[in-house]
Design a protein around this motif. Structure first.
Motif, PDB file in Angstrom:
ATOM      1  N   VAL A  76       0.829  -1.208   0.000  1.00  0.00           N
ATOM      2  CA  VAL A  76       0.000   0.000   0.000  1.00  0.00           C
ATOM      3  C   VAL A  76       0.866   1.261   0.000  1.00  0.00           C
ATOM      4  N   ILE A  77       1.840   1.305   0.896  1.00  0.00           N
ATOM      5  CA  ILE A  77       2.658   2.526   0.943  1.00  0.00           C
ATOM      6  C   ILE A  77       3.544   2.626  -0.290  1.00  0.00           C
ATOM      7  N   GLY A  78       3.973   1.501  -0.847  1.00  0.00           N
ATOM      8  CA  GLY A  78       4.781   1.539  -2.064  1.00  0.00           C
ATOM      9  C   GLY A  78       4.005   2.136  -3.234  1.00  0.00           C
ATOM     10  N   ILE A  79       2.764   1.691  -3.421  1.00  0.00           N
ATOM     11  CA  ILE A  79       1.938   2.231  -4.509  1.00  0.00           C
ATOM     12  C   ILE A  79       1.641   3.712  -4.269  1.00  0.00           C
ATOM     13  N   ALA A  80       1.347   4.064  -3.009  1.00  0.00           N
ATOM     14  CA  ALA A  80       1.042   5.470  -2.685  1.00  0.00           C
ATOM     15  C   ALA A  80       2.247   6.366  -2.950  1.00  0.00           C
ATOM     16  N   ILE A  81       3.434   5.895  -2.601  1.00  0.00           N
ATOM     17  CA  ILE A  81       4.652   6.671  -2.858  1.00  0.00           C
ATOM     18  C   ILE A  81       4.836   6.876  -4.360  1.00  0.00           C
ATOM     19  N   PHE A  82       4.653   5.805  -5.127  1.00  0.00           N
ATOM     20  CA  PHE A  82       4.799   5.912  -6.583  1.00  0.00           C
ATOM     21  C   PHE A  82       3.819   6.934  -7.162  1.00  0.00           C
ATOM     22  N   LEU A  83       2.556   6.811  -6.786  1.00  0.00           N
ATOM     23  CA  LEU A  83       1.539   7.724  -7.321  1.00  0.00           C
ATOM     24  C   LEU A  83       1.813   9.170  -6.909  1.00  0.00           C
ATOM     25  N   ASN A  84       2.263   9.375  -5.678  1.00  0.00           N
ATOM     26  CA  ASN A  84       2.470  10.741  -5.198  1.00  0.00           C
ATOM     27  C   ASN A  84       3.687  11.393  -5.852  1.00  0.00           C
ATOM     28  N   ILE A  85       4.748  10.635  -6.070  1.00  0.00           N
ATOM     29  CA  ILE A  85       5.929  11.211  -6.715  1.00  0.00           C
ATOM     30  C   ILE A  85       5.629  11.573  -8.168  1.00  0.00           C
ATOM     31  N   VAL A  86       4.885  10.710  -8.863  1.00  0.00           N
ATOM     32  CA  VAL A  86       4.505  11.022 -10.247  1.00  0.00           C
ATOM     33  C   VAL A  86       3.588  12.247 -10.279  1.00  0.00           C
ATOM     34  N   ALA A  87       2.600  12.282  -9.376  1.00  0.00           N
ATOM     35  CA  ALA A  87       1.696  13.433  -9.308  1.00  0.00           C
ATOM     36  C   ALA A  87       2.464  14.708  -8.977  1.00  0.00           C
ATOM     37  N   ALA A  88       3.460  14.607  -8.095  1.00  0.00           N
ATOM     38  CA  ALA A  88       4.261  15.765  -7.718  1.00  0.00           C
ATOM     39  C   ALA A  88       5.042  16.297  -8.918  1.00  0.00           C
ATOM     40  N   ALA A  89       5.592  15.383  -9.736  1.00  0.00           N
ATOM     41  CA  ALA A  89       6.335  15.799 -10.921  1.00  0.00           C
ATOM     42  C   ALA A  89       5.413  16.523 -11.906  1.00  0.00           C
TER      43      ALA A  89
END
Length: 446
Positions: A387-400
């Motif tokens: 869960v945290i791995g997917i959330a980190i991925f989505l948030n970093i992409v969204a941040a970019a």
């Protein structure tokens, strides 16, 4: 000033009897240049600043004021006795008054303007035809100029009389005052005196339009390889020049403004400005930040039941928000710099978006794996790690993506992205990160 600035500040503040030996003090101040004195004055608490100001020789005071930021400068202007101003304004010119105008009370401004001679009054009026962000407002009139039909002997005679700083060219104008040519001074001494200057002029010498943006012109001057570039009006009439020192000062002021604006502050703020004034100026952005924080909290509140059942989610939430915030700020800084230098346009923003998406995706995968593995070891829960791995991925992409979109959109609507971009970006990354993390937690962990 021979001593380092920190040592001089300590000496002024700590030594209670610093000015008992006025001759020693006068010697130190006479040897220091206006830039050093301006930095020292800005670094002192207001009481010590005023004491030091009163010991500076009158012939230096105007130059020191010009080098200071407007807020600390205003303190000294109000601390100066009215009868002193006639002495201080003795040698004032249009460029000095342009720098001081915003800091002078109306009465002092009128006295300063009256002190200008007829030519300087004309220069001041012409400069004010351009707003402060255009280079025509800051153009120097200290340059060498000759008519287009002048000969080498005329140029040699001219440079023997005067040589303004950073002068490597003589500008040639026609009868109407329009810029025609630039002649390198370095070539003159080896040429026959009867030779027309137009015959040894440079082809395609760069010129600056007075309506161009200040920091862009400053960059052009610094990269030109010349000591100064001519400035012309819309009719190509020569009105002045911008040299490398002025260009460097403009760039420094611009970047200082960008840094301060990123925190919602004014680059002219005094280190020792009154507490109420400083608090008021900063409270606005604290309030805006509070509103965005409440927005993020509202989204967290939607998952209150999930957090109560899986306490580990609350422990790991700051990690998600922090990673997104850092990733977004990196992209935001890059795009704001590109916008400031006019390197980001509608033509290349798509390519930038694609590139930053790939960078975000790659970093997202790497850190999703690392943080997911750490969470697995910490809480011994594979699903939590996923869960945290997917959330980190989505948030970093969204941040970019937000790091590109937010400043571009703000710039399109004439809002300074350095001033408000970071606040909006933080809100976006917090909301996306929390919703992704807690939403996935609700689906897989409850």
């Amino acid at each position: 000033m021979s001593e380092a600035l920190p040592d001089r500040i300590e000496e002024v503040i700590i030594q209670s009897d610093l000015y008992s030996n006025t001759s020693d003090t006068a010697t130190v101040l006479a040897q220091a240049d206006e830039v050093e004195l301006a930095l020292l004055l800005e670094s002192l608490p207001i009481q010590e600043r005023i004491i030091l100001w009163q010991t500076i020789p009158d012939y230096k005071k105007l130059d020191v004021l010009i080098e200071m930021r407007s807020d600390p400068r205003s303190v000294l202007i109000h601390a100066t006795e009215p009868e002193q101003w006639d002495v201080l304004f003795t040698d004032i010119d249009a460029e000095d008054l342009l720098e001081l105008a915003d800091s002078l009370p109306q009465e002092l401004f009128e006295r300063a303007y009256t002190a200008l001679d007829r030519l300087q009054k004309r220069y001041y009026t012409e400069a004010n035809q351009y707003p402060e962000d255009q280079i025509g407002h800051w153009t120097s009139h200290d340059f060498l100029v000759l008519p287009i039909n002048a000969k080498v002997r005329d140029a040699l005679r001219l440079i023997r009389r005067e040589m303004p700083r950073h002068t490597d060219m003589i500008f040639l104008i026609n009868r109407s005052g329009y810029f025609s040519k630039a002649v390198p001074i370095a070539k003159l001494h080896s040429l026959p005196e009867h030779l027309p200057l137009a015959d040894v002029s440079l082809d395609d010498f760069p010129i600056i339009n007075a309506t161009e943006e200040g920091q862009l012109v400053a960059k052009e001057v610094l990269l030109s390889g010349f000591g100064a570039l001519p400035v012309v009006d819309e009719n190509q009439k020569l009105i002045g020049r911008i040299d490398v020192t002025a260009a460097a000062e403009l760039m420094q002021e611009y970047y200082e403004g960008q840094i301060m604006a990123s925190a919602g502050m004014d680059e002219n703020e005094d280190l020792f400005s009154p507490v109420r004034k400083s608090a008021k100026a900063r409270a606005i952005w604290l309030g805006i930040n509070l509103l965005t924080a409440f927005m993020a909290s509202a989204f967290i509140g939607m998952f209150e039941d999930t957090i109560q059942q899986v306490v580990a989610l609350a422990v790991l939430m700051p990690v998600v928000a922090s990673m997104g915030g850092i990733a977004g700020s990196q992209t935001l800084t890059l795009i704001i710099r590109g916008l400031a230098l006019k390197q980001v346009t509608s033509a290349n923003v798509g390519a930038l978006l694609a590139k930053e998406s790939k960078v975000g995706g790659l970093n997202g995968v790497i850190w999703a794996v690392v943080i997911g593995f750490v969470a697995l070891l910490w809480f011994n829960d594979p699903l939590l790690g996923m869960v945290i791995g997917i959330a980190i991925f989505l948030n970093i992409v969204a941040a970019a993506l937000a790091g590109v979109f937010v400043p571009v959109i703000l710039d399109k609507y004439k809002i300074d992205p350095a001033l408000s971009g970071s606040v909006i970006l933080t809100t976006v990354t917090d909301i996306v990160g929390f919703v992704a993390f807690l939403g996935l937690g609700t689906i897989f962990l409850i």
